[in-house]
Design a protein around this motif. Structure first.
Motif, PDB file in Angstrom:
ATOM      1  N   GLU A  72       6.355 -12.799  -2.654  1.00 23.01           N
ATOM      2  CA  GLU A  72       6.939 -11.503  -2.404  1.00 23.01           C
ATOM      3  C   GLU A  72       5.954 -10.263  -2.013  1.00 23.01           C
ATOM      4  O   GLU A  72       4.566 -10.771  -1.223  1.00 23.01           O
ATOM      5  N   ARG A  73       6.440  -9.665  -1.188  1.00 22.51           N
ATOM      6  CA  ARG A  73       5.805  -8.087  -0.081  1.00 22.51           C
ATOM      7  C   ARG A  73       5.113  -7.646  -1.390  1.00 22.51           C
ATOM      8  O   ARG A  73       5.596  -6.645  -2.623  1.00 22.51           O
ATOM      9  N   HIS A  74       3.844  -7.041  -1.549  1.00 30.18           N
ATOM     10  CA  HIS A  74       3.346  -6.341  -2.179  1.00 30.18           C
ATOM     11  C   HIS A  74       2.399  -5.485  -2.159  1.00 30.18           C
ATOM     12  O   HIS A  74       1.270  -6.469  -0.546  1.00 30.18           O
ATOM     13  N   ALA A  75       1.750  -4.457  -2.161  1.00 34.41           N
ATOM     14  CA  ALA A  75       0.672  -3.542  -1.522  1.00 34.41           C
ATOM     15  C   ALA A  75      -0.588  -4.032  -1.580  1.00 34.41           C
ATOM     16  O   ALA A  75      -0.729  -4.913  -2.606  1.00 34.41           O
ATOM     17  N   GLY A  76      -1.683  -4.399  -0.507  1.00 39.70           N
ATOM     18  CA  GLY A  76      -2.704  -4.842  -0.427  1.00 39.70           C
ATOM     19  C   GLY A  76      -2.643  -6.068   0.251  1.00 39.70           C
ATOM     20  O   GLY A  76      -3.972  -6.339   0.241  1.00 39.70           O
ATOM     21  N   SER A  77      -1.574  -6.341   0.461  1.00 37.82           N
ATOM     22  CA  SER A  77      -2.185  -7.937   1.143  1.00 37.82           C
ATOM     23  C   SER A  77      -2.322  -7.844   2.417  1.00 37.82           C
ATOM     24  O   SER A  77      -1.920  -6.493   3.441  1.00 37.82           O
ATOM     25  N   ASN A  78      -2.782  -8.477   3.585  1.00 40.93           N
ATOM     26  CA  ASN A  78      -3.187  -8.037   4.568  1.00 40.93           C
ATOM     27  C   ASN A  78      -1.914  -8.157   5.360  1.00 40.93           C
ATOM     28  O   ASN A  78      -2.054  -6.690   6.495  1.00 40.93           O
ATOM     29  N   VAL A  79      -0.796  -8.977   5.365  1.00 37.15           N
ATOM     30  CA  VAL A  79       0.087  -8.321   6.655  1.00 37.15           C
ATOM     31  C   VAL A  79       1.304  -7.197   6.265  1.00 37.15           C
ATOM     32  O   VAL A  79       1.166  -6.419   6.839  1.00 37.15           O
ATOM     33  N   THR A  80       1.302  -7.003   4.680  1.00 39.67           N
ATOM     34  CA  THR A  80       2.474  -6.139   3.834  1.00 39.67           C
ATOM     35  C   THR A  80       1.031  -4.706   4.598  1.00 39.67           C
ATOM     36  O   THR A  80       2.050  -3.586   4.778  1.00 39.67           O
ATOM     37  N   ALA A  81      -0.107  -4.643   4.508  1.00 38.07           N
ATOM     38  CA  ALA A  81      -0.571  -3.685   4.785  1.00 38.07           C
ATOM     39  C   ALA A  81      -0.403  -2.873   6.169  1.00 38.07           C
ATOM     40  O   ALA A  81      -0.546  -2.058   6.905  1.00 38.07           O
ATOM     41  N   LEU A  82      -0.868  -3.952   6.715  1.00 41.55           N
ATOM     42  CA  LEU A  82      -0.510  -3.835   8.564  1.00 41.55           C
ATOM     43  C   LEU A  82       1.184  -3.028   8.701  1.00 41.55           C
ATOM     44  O   LEU A  82       1.275  -2.844   9.527  1.00 41.55           O
ATOM     45  N   LEU A  83       2.255  -4.098   7.992  1.00 41.56           N
ATOM     46  CA  LEU A  83       3.615  -3.272   7.787  1.00 41.56           C
ATOM     47  C   LEU A  83       3.303  -2.071   7.793  1.00 41.56           C
ATOM     48  O   LEU A  83       4.169  -1.273   8.635  1.00 41.56           O
ATOM     49  N   LEU A  89       2.024   4.699  11.606  1.00 40.85           N
ATOM     50  CA  LEU A  89       1.439   5.763  12.395  1.00 40.85           C
ATOM     51  C   LEU A  89       2.908   5.630  13.747  1.00 40.85           C
ATOM     52  O   LEU A  89       2.777   6.688  14.762  1.00 40.85           O
ATOM     53  N   ALA A  90       3.734   5.418  13.786  1.00 41.04           N
ATOM     54  CA  ALA A  90       5.013   5.396  14.657  1.00 41.04           C
ATOM     55  C   ALA A  90       5.524   6.443  14.224  1.00 41.04           C
ATOM     56  O   ALA A  90       6.699   7.089  15.653  1.00 41.04           O
ATOM     57  N   ALA A  91       5.964   6.555  12.892  1.00 40.77           N
ATOM     58  CA  ALA A  91       6.576   8.330  12.433  1.00 40.77           C
ATOM     59  C   ALA A  91       5.128   9.143  12.686  1.00 40.77           C
ATOM     60  O   ALA A  91       5.980  10.788  12.646  1.00 40.77           O
ATOM     61  N   SER A  92       4.007   9.560  13.374  1.00 41.83           N
ATOM     62  CA  SER A  92       2.909  10.407  14.060  1.00 41.83           C
ATOM     63  C   SER A  92       2.345  10.787  15.024  1.00 41.83           C
ATOM     64  O   SER A  92       1.689   9.137  15.113  1.00 41.83           O
ATOM     65  N   MET A  95      -1.141  10.994  13.847  1.00 41.56           N
ATOM     66  CA  MET A  95      -2.473   9.710  13.339  1.00 41.56           C
ATOM     67  C   MET A  95      -2.109   8.966  14.376  1.00 41.56           C
ATOM     68  O   MET A  95      -3.138   8.000  14.453  1.00 41.56           O
ATOM     69  N   ARG A  96      -1.272   8.366  15.599  1.00 41.95           N
ATOM     70  CA  ARG A  96      -1.500   7.364  15.563  1.00 41.95           C
ATOM     71  C   ARG A  96      -2.861   8.180  17.470  1.00 41.95           C
ATOM     72  O   ARG A  96      -3.988   7.170  17.689  1.00 41.95           O
ATOM     73  N   ARG A  97      -2.944   9.848  17.894  1.00 39.50           N
ATOM     74  CA  ARG A  97      -4.227  10.193  18.187  1.00 39.50           C
ATOM     75  C   ARG A  97      -5.461   9.810  17.624  1.00 39.50           C
ATOM     76  O   ARG A  97      -6.172   9.326  18.709  1.00 39.50           O
ATOM     77  N   SER A  98      -5.783   9.602  16.690  1.00 45.56           N
ATOM     78  CA  SER A  98      -6.780   9.589  15.548  1.00 45.56           C
ATOM     79  C   SER A  98      -6.983   8.551  15.369  1.00 45.56           C
ATOM     80  O   SER A  98      -7.876   7.778  14.852  1.00 45.56           O
ATOM     81  N   ALA A  99      -5.490   7.088  15.577  1.00 43.41           N
ATOM     82  CA  ALA A  99      -6.506   6.165  15.349  1.00 43.41           C
ATOM     83  C   ALA A  99      -6.496   5.138  16.014  1.00 43.41           C
ATOM     84  O   ALA A  99      -7.157   5.429  17.671  1.00 43.41           O
ATOM     85  N   PRO A 100      -7.796   3.547  16.155  1.00 41.24           N
ATOM     86  CA  PRO A 100      -8.496   2.537  17.396  1.00 41.24           C
ATOM     87  C   PRO A 100      -6.571   2.972  18.097  1.00 41.24           C
ATOM     88  O   PRO A 100      -5.263   2.023  17.324  1.00 41.24           O
ATOM     89  N   LEU A 106      -0.204  -1.134  19.052  1.00 35.80           N
ATOM     90  CA  LEU A 106       1.269  -2.056  18.564  1.00 35.80           C
ATOM     91  C   LEU A 106       1.953  -1.666  17.439  1.00 35.80           C
ATOM     92  O   LEU A 106       3.062  -1.776  17.297  1.00 35.80           O
ATOM     93  N   ALA A 107       2.106   0.040  16.722  1.00 34.74           N
ATOM     94  CA  ALA A 107       3.173   1.232  16.289  1.00 34.74           C
ATOM     95  C   ALA A 107       3.634   1.183  17.152  1.00 34.74           C
ATOM     96  O   ALA A 107       4.770   1.481  16.815  1.00 34.74           O
ATOM     97  N   GLN A 108       3.455   1.033  18.261  1.00 34.53           N
ATOM     98  CA  GLN A 108       4.772   2.212  19.470  1.00 34.53           C
ATOM     99  C   GLN A 108       5.443   0.472  20.446  1.00 34.53           C
ATOM    100  O   GLN A 108       6.323   0.492  20.697  1.00 34.53           O
ATOM    101  N   ALA A 109       4.930   0.017  19.957  1.00 33.04           N
ATOM    102  CA  ALA A 109       5.000  -1.685  20.747  1.00 33.04           C
ATOM    103  C   ALA A 109       6.206  -2.993  19.782  1.00 33.04           C
ATOM    104  O   ALA A 109       7.198  -3.378  20.139  1.00 33.04           O
TER     105      ALA A 109
END
Length: 509
Positions: A72-83, A89-92, A95-100, A106-109
């Protein structure tokens, strides 16, 4: 029917590719056509994150990447945190300017289109190119396209050789030449069928790959190009300024002599010259072959000295095909080589013979001075200037040297001057690169201690020069001695010529 390693049968219309690590997965998938859809069924969370970061780019634009989440989807799992992070990031823009960079790209891909308790669906956006390394290019292209892509016409096997010259450091600076054994990689002459060439040495194939010939350092782990956004280790995205406004097809055979910096003397006399070792082989294969290069300014041609270099080595510069700054050209047959000189990593010993042929092929010219001792100075440019240049020039002039600004003289005149020089001293950089014509000269390089370029050492290693580095103090310090930092590399430097006089004096007679 074939079976899976676990014992399960594999349907006849299914091809099984095995890969044990994330890097092996990329290696395998790079050889395949882009996917319409991909389903990640991995179990390990860290592995799933690594797969998403690397494999999502192999899905076609508007294709789907599906990720099975753990139970089940739950906060804290690696893949959930990434998604969740990608969605934010895609919405801001801020945030993208200061992100790695990898996260912002990837957020725009991908767009996280939907997410259930078990599966997240991502839709691919934007087009990305896989950056081919020289050592893998033949395998990947052959697996993907068979013989259609072209062929390897000639290979010089990898080898090592002992540097022919000697290197002495005076003061504290980068350990240039400390390793006297030079590892030369395999050098290939390839013939590509219908690659696409565009400005600043950008060379792509099939719409999916950037060829190794596009990169100034094609054998290094990290490949970068000024026309590409560095999305990840393996992928790049064509920048907006690099998008062509016109396309054309070019029939016939051409030899690739392009350069990322097509008007820069130092880049042309190292990077372009390093690609000319295959010209005679190419001409035997295609007697009417013509050189091909790109320009950054509409209507421009190659610099005059580049034309002299080509003519001296048997090319007719008048036949060169010039690709404009806003066009992409699909070339029927394009021959290109692995460079035989790559700063700061290696030089192939046969470059010495190429420099000898170049010297012999240039027209006779009177040298700017008959003095066998010359000091190569630099005009103030705002990059790597010696702050004490007037004092240094006076010191060498008093020692009997002619102070020369090489850009004030024609290329053949410079060759004539260097070829008769017994001692060549000067500030490190492209002004000293004509030391290629002075294999018997003692070479004295003065530079700041953040100057990590090894061009002069590589020239000396192939030619057999006695080389001396005198290190001043760069005004911007690298993070540690010998490390590369662009701002430090380009910074001005102090050099106290009188403090070094006891070491300099015996070398100047």
């Amino acid at each position: 029917m074939a079976t899976h390693p676990a014992g399960d049968p594999i349907p006849q219309n299914v091809t099984l590719h095995l890969a044990a690590t994330p890097s092996e997965r990329v290696r395998v998938v790079a050889e395949l056509p882009r996917f319409d859809a991909a389903l990640d069924m991995l179990v390990d969370q860290a592995d799933k994150v690594a797969a998403l970061r690397s494999l999502a780019y192999f899905v076609k634009v508007d294709g789907t990447y599906l990720v099975r989440e753990p139970g089940e989807r739950h906060a804290g799992s690696n893949v959930t945190a990434l998604l969740d992070g990608l969605t934010a990031l895609a919405a801001s823009v801020e945030m993208r300017r200061s992100a790695p960079v990898p996260d912002a790209e990837l957020a725009q891909a991908v767009v996280v289109a939907s997410s259930s308790s078990a599966v997240a669906s991502l839709t691919r956006r934007r087009h990305f190119y896989f950056k081919l390394r020289d050592a893998e290019a033949d395998r990947v292209l052959t697996q993907r396209y068979g013989a259609e892509w072209g062929d390897v016409l000639h290979t010089v096997l990898p080898r090592e050789f002992a540097a022919q010259g000697s290197v002495t450091a005076h003061g504290t600076g980068p350990a240039l030449g400390s390793n006297q054994t030079i590892d030369v990689p395999a050098l290939h002459l390839r013939s590509y069928r219908w690659p696409r060439a565009s400005v600043r040495q950008l060379l792509t194939y099939g719409g999916d790959y950037v060829l190794p010939d596009a990169f100034r350092h094609p054998l290094q782990p990290t490949l970068s190009h000024p026309q590409l956004a560095g999305v990840s280790r393996d992928f790049g995205r064509l920048l907006r300024r690099a998008q062509p406004t016109s396309r054309r097809k070019l029939r016939g055979a051409y030899y690739y002599i392009d350069c990322t910096y097509p008007t820069h003397f130092g880049h042309i006399t190292t990077e372009v010259l390093a690609r000319l070792w295959g010209w005679e082989l190419a001409r035997r294969e295609h007697p009417g072959i013509r050189p091909l290069l790109t320009v950054r300014t509409e209507g421009a041609g190659m610099p005059s000295y580049q034309g002299q270099i080509l003519a001296a080595l048997g090319m007719d510069p008048a036949t060169a095909e010039v690709v404009g700054p806003h066009e992409a050209v699909d070339v029927e047959t394009l021959l290109s080589v692995t460079p035989a000189f790559e700063n700061p990593f290696y030089v192939a010993p046969e470059m010495a013979e190429l420099w000898t042929r170049l010297s012999a092929g240039l027209p006779d010219a009177a040298p700017p001075t008959d003095n066998e001792r010359i000091f190569i100075s630099r005009r103030t440019s705002g990059k790597r200037d010696c702050i004490e240049t007037p004092e240094v020039e006076r010191y060498f002039a008093a020692a009997g040297f002619s102070v020369i600004y090489p850009e004030e003289h024609g290329y053949a005149e410079q060759r004539a001057m260097f070829s008769r020089a017994r001692i060549v001293a000067g500030f490190g950089g492209s002004g000293m690169f004509n030391m290629m014509f002075a294999p018997s000269a003692r070479i004295i390089i003065i530079s700041g201690d953040a100057y990590t370029a090894a061009n002069e050492f590589l020239f000396a290693a192939a030619n057999g020069n006695e080389l001396h580095y005198f290190w001043g103090t760069s005004t911007i310090r690298p993070p540690k001695p010998g490390a590369y930092l662009h701002e430090a590399f380009q910074s001005d430097f102090h050099f106290d010529v009188h403090a070094f006089a006891p070491e300099l004096a015996p070398l100047l007679a």
